[in-house]
Design an enzyme around this catalytic site. Sequence first.
Site, short mmCIF file in Angstrom:
data_model
loop_
_atom_site.label_atom_id
_atom_site.label_comp_id
_atom_site.label_asym_id
_atom_site.label_seq_id
_atom_site.Cartn_x
_atom_site.Cartn_y
_atom_site.Cartn_z
CG LEU A 118 -1.61 1.13 1.40
CD1 LEU A 118 -2.95 1.14 0.25
CD2 LEU A 118 -2.74 1.40 2.72
CG HIS A 160 8.21 4.59 9.15
ND1 HIS A 160 8.20 5.74 8.87
CD2 HIS A 160 9.60 4.57 8.87
CE1 HIS A 160 8.90 6.52 8.48
NE2 HIS A 160 9.97 5.84 8.64
#
Length: 338
Positions: free
Chosen positions: A126, A230
Site C-alpha cells: 500500500l 514507522h
Amino acid sequence: MIIIRPIQHSDYDALHRIAIESGHGFTSLPVNEELLKKRINQAQTSFQKTVTQPGNEGYLFVMEDTATGEVVGTSGIEAAVGLDDAFYHYHLGKVVHNSRELNIYNTVETLSLCNDYTGATEICTLFLSESHRKNNNGRLLSRMRFLFIAEHLERFSDTVIAEMRGVSDENGRSPFWSWLEEHFFSMDFPTVDYLSGIGKKEFIAELMPKYPIYVNLLSKEAQQVINKVHPKTVPALRLLEAEGLTRRGYVDIFDGGPTVEAETRTIKSIRNSKKCQVIIGDVPNDNKYIICNTEIANFRATQAPLLLRETANQAVISEEIANALKVKEGDWIRLIRN
C-alpha cells in the site's frame, strides 16, 4: 476522477517511481527492474487465472487519476504467503524463571523464529503519492481490497494479515536490525531489506539465531521499537485496526514492526459490504461509498455518492460512475460506506 484497476505492463515506469518514493522498509517493492516486471507479470497471470482455492496468486492494483492519466498509488493482495518461499516472523512469548527457595520470580519476553502465517492471505504494497493524500484516497486504496476479497472469497485464505513497516530513520537505519546485525549478520538494514524483497531469503535460515532471543538482552534502542510502526505507517495501521485486524504478538524479523491479523469473514468491510443491482440515474452529492464491480481481470473501484434502495438490493449511480466501473443497468456492484 480516481479509479482503481489491475496493474498493466504499461504501468512499469509508474511502479518503478513508486518503489523509489516508498523508501527503505517497503520490502514488497524493491527498486529492481527484473523483480518489478516479475510482480506485474504475476499480477496479470493471477487476474486471468481460474481459481477455486488460494495459491501463489498475487493481485496488484493501481490508483489512477483519470484527469491526468497518472498512476498515483498501488495496493496489493497475496492470496497465500509462504507456499514457495519460507515466510518468517518472530513471535513474542514469555519465559518464567522461578525459584521458590530464593523467592525469585522473573518473567522474560522472548522472540522465537516461526512460520506460523504460512498459507495466510496478506494485504500489502500500500503506497499513495503525497500529491493525492487527500479526499479519503488512502481509505479507498486500502479498503477496496476487502471488497475484492469479499466478492471472490474462494481465492483467499480464512485468515488475512498485514505486515506493518517498523521503525527506521531517514537513512534506513533500523534500531532493531542494528542489534541483529552486530551479533549475527554483518549486513545493514537496507541491504537485508532489499535482498528479502528480491526473494533472496536463504540467508535468513542460514544466519538467523535458531533459538529464542531474550528481549532484555537486546539494546535498549532495539527493545523500544519492537511491535512499533514507522510514523508514516500510523494512518495505515489505524485503518486496519478499524477493520478489526489486531496484533497477536508477531513482529517482522528485520525491523520489529507488528503484523496484524483477522479472520477473513469478520473484517468490517467484508462483513458489512452489500451487493446491489445497478440503476443509472441522478444521485444527490453526499453519502460517499466505496464501490467496485464484480469482475476480476476487468476489476474497477472508485468512491462516489449513490442512492441505496436497500429493500430491493439496488443502488442508483450516475452514468459517469457506471462508465468508470464498466457496468450497465442491471449489473451487480459491491459497496461499503466510506
